[in-house]
Scaffold this motif. Structure first.
Motif, mmCIF file in Angstrom:
data_model
loop_
_atom_site.group_PDB
_atom_site.id
_atom_site.type_symbol
_atom_site.label_atom_id
_atom_site.label_comp_id
_atom_site.label_asym_id
_atom_site.label_seq_id
_atom_site.Cartn_x
_atom_site.Cartn_y
_atom_site.Cartn_z
ATOM 1 N N SER A 85 0.808 -1.218 0.000
ATOM 2 C CA SER A 85 0.000 0.000 0.000
ATOM 3 C C SER A 85 0.847 1.277 0.000
ATOM 4 O O SER A 85 0.304 2.371 -0.126
ATOM 5 N N SER A 86 2.168 1.143 0.111
ATOM 6 C CA SER A 86 3.046 2.314 0.137
ATOM 7 C C SER A 86 3.967 2.397 -1.071
ATOM 8 O O SER A 86 4.836 3.266 -1.127
ATOM 9 N N ILE A 87 3.779 1.514 -2.035
ATOM 10 C CA ILE A 87 4.623 1.506 -3.225
ATOM 11 C C ILE A 87 3.775 1.872 -4.433
ATOM 12 O O ILE A 87 2.661 1.382 -4.607
ATOM 13 N N ALA A 88 4.331 2.742 -5.265
ATOM 14 C CA ALA A 88 3.645 3.157 -6.479
ATOM 15 C C ALA A 88 4.669 3.219 -7.615
ATOM 16 O O ALA A 88 5.875 3.182 -7.373
ATOM 17 N N GLU A 89 4.164 3.315 -8.839
ATOM 18 C CA GLU A 89 5.013 3.502 -10.017
ATOM 19 C C GLU A 89 4.821 4.903 -10.541
ATOM 20 O O GLU A 89 3.698 5.412 -10.558
ATOM 21 N N ASP A 90 5.911 5.524 -10.991
ATOM 22 C CA ASP A 90 5.759 6.809 -11.659
ATOM 23 C C ASP A 90 5.389 6.554 -13.119
ATOM 24 O O ASP A 90 5.189 5.408 -13.519
ATOM 25 N N PHE A 91 5.298 7.598 -13.927
ATOM 26 C CA PHE A 91 4.832 7.396 -15.303
ATOM 27 C C PHE A 91 5.820 6.631 -16.161
ATOM 28 O O PHE A 91 5.461 6.134 -17.219
ATOM 29 N N ASP A 92 7.069 6.485 -15.704
ATOM 30 C CA ASP A 92 8.061 5.678 -16.418
ATOM 31 C C ASP A 92 8.122 4.244 -15.908
ATOM 32 O O ASP A 92 8.893 3.439 -16.415
ATOM 33 N N GLY A 93 7.357 3.944 -14.847
ATOM 34 C CA GLY A 93 7.376 2.606 -14.274
ATOM 35 C C GLY A 93 8.390 2.426 -13.162
ATOM 36 O O GLY A 93 8.549 1.325 -12.642
ATOM 37 N N ALA A 94 9.087 3.499 -12.773
ATOM 38 C CA ALA A 94 10.038 3.415 -11.661
ATOM 39 C C ALA A 94 9.264 3.349 -10.344
ATOM 40 O O ALA A 94 8.237 4.002 -10.189
ATOM 41 N N LEU A 95 9.764 2.557 -9.410
ATOM 42 C CA LEU A 95 9.067 2.385 -8.136
ATOM 43 C C LEU A 95 9.395 3.502 -7.150
ATOM 44 O O LEU A 95 10.530 3.971 -7.068
ATOM 45 N N VAL A 96 8.354 3.878 -6.411
ATOM 46 C CA VAL A 96 8.417 4.988 -5.473
ATOM 47 C C VAL A 96 7.826 4.539 -4.144
ATOM 48 O O VAL A 96 6.814 3.841 -4.115
ATOM 49 N N PHE A 97 8.470 4.938 -3.048
ATOM 50 C CA PHE A 97 7.915 4.713 -1.717
ATOM 51 C C PHE A 97 7.110 5.942 -1.342
ATOM 52 O O PHE A 97 7.598 7.072 -1.419
ATOM 53 N N MET A 98 5.864 5.737 -0.938
ATOM 54 C CA MET A 98 4.978 6.819 -0.529
ATOM 55 C C MET A 98 4.940 6.840 0.998
ATOM 56 O O MET A 98 4.549 5.851 1.625
ATOM 57 N N ALA A 99 5.376 7.960 1.582
ATOM 58 C CA ALA A 99 5.414 8.093 3.042
ATOM 59 C C ALA A 99 4.317 9.049 3.508
ATOM 60 O O ALA A 99 4.018 10.040 2.842
ATOM 61 N N ARG A 100 3.757 8.726 4.666
ATOM 62 C CA ARG A 100 2.684 9.570 5.222
ATOM 63 C C ARG A 100 3.211 10.910 5.735
ATOM 64 O O ARG A 100 2.518 11.917 5.701
ATOM 65 N N ASN A 101 4.459 10.910 6.215
ATOM 66 C CA ASN A 101 5.059 12.126 6.764
ATOM 67 C C ASN A 101 6.568 11.903 6.879
ATOM 68 O O ASN A 101 7.071 10.822 6.569
ATOM 69 N N ALA A 102 7.279 12.921 7.349
ATOM 70 C CA ALA A 102 8.734 12.833 7.472
ATOM 71 C C ALA A 102 9.157 11.744 8.460
ATOM 72 O O ALA A 102 10.143 11.047 8.241
ATOM 73 N N PHE A 103 8.406 11.587 9.549
ATOM 74 C CA PHE A 103 8.733 10.547 10.519
ATOM 75 C C PHE A 103 8.634 9.165 9.877
ATOM 76 O O PHE A 103 9.513 8.318 10.060
ATOM 77 N N ASP A 104 7.574 8.926 9.118
ATOM 78 C CA ASP A 104 7.379 7.647 8.428
ATOM 79 C C ASP A 104 8.555 7.358 7.496
ATOM 80 O O ASP A 104 9.103 6.256 7.481
ATOM 81 N N LEU A 105 8.992 8.366 6.746
ATOM 82 C CA LEU A 105 10.114 8.202 5.828
ATOM 83 C C LEU A 105 11.402 7.910 6.589
ATOM 84 O O LEU A 105 12.140 6.984 6.251
ATOM 85 N N GLU A 106 11.667 8.680 7.627
ATOM 86 C CA GLU A 106 12.894 8.483 8.414
ATOM 87 C C GLU A 106 12.908 7.111 9.085
ATOM 88 O O GLU A 106 13.913 6.396 9.049
ATOM 89 N N TYR A 107 11.801 6.730 9.684
ATOM 90 C CA TYR A 107 11.695 5.438 10.356
ATOM 91 C C TYR A 107 11.913 4.298 9.358
ATOM 92 O O TYR A 107 12.672 3.356 9.625
#
Length: 130
Positions: A85-107
């Motif tokens: 539920s936190s992974i998405a593809e950009d328009f080129d198909g590259a994978l992206v991690f979607m974080a709810r906030n800075a703490f989520d990303l850092e953790y």
């Protein structure tokens, strides 16, 4: 018909760099990523003027998007698999991690040392696996 037109318009605008379009791996609706509210206003105006599409946005639960890479394919695949539920593809198909906030990303970064997170796609020092 409008959904198809919107998808095409967003793809074209993403190619121009006006916004990012992310397609979540879990099948959720696509998300549009912008740097700030002014860019969202520009996007809305262009969709109306150039494509005849009046749109309104709802805010996503995610506030940050980071492109991901890893030297180890198994580490990368496990990271992606364990966060559908936190992974998405950009328009080129590259994978992206979607974080709810800075703490989520850092953790997440602290607990996944084998994964590299970047906020600009082109600065990956190594080729992303995936």
């Amino acid at each position: 018909m409008r959904a198809k037109k919107l998808k095409e318009a967003l793809s074209q605008l993403a190619e121009e760099g006006v916004a990012q379009v992310f397609r979540p791996n879990d099948g959720s609706p696509a998300m549009v990523g912008v740097v700030g509210p002014l860019q969202l206003d520009v996007l809305r105006a262009r969709l109306a003027a150039e494509y005849g599409l009046e749109v309104d946005w709802s805010q996503s639960e995610f506030a940050l998007a980071r492109w991901i890479a890893a030297d180890d394919r198994k580490v990368f695949d496990e990271f992606v698999r364990s966060r559908p539920s936190s992974i998405a593809e950009d328009f080129d198909g590259a994978l992206v991690f979607m974080a709810r906030n800075a703490f989520d990303l850092e953790y997440t970064g602290e607990h996944n040392r084998g994964i590299t997170f970047t906020d600009v796609k082109d600065i990956h020092k190594r080729k992303p696996v995936g």
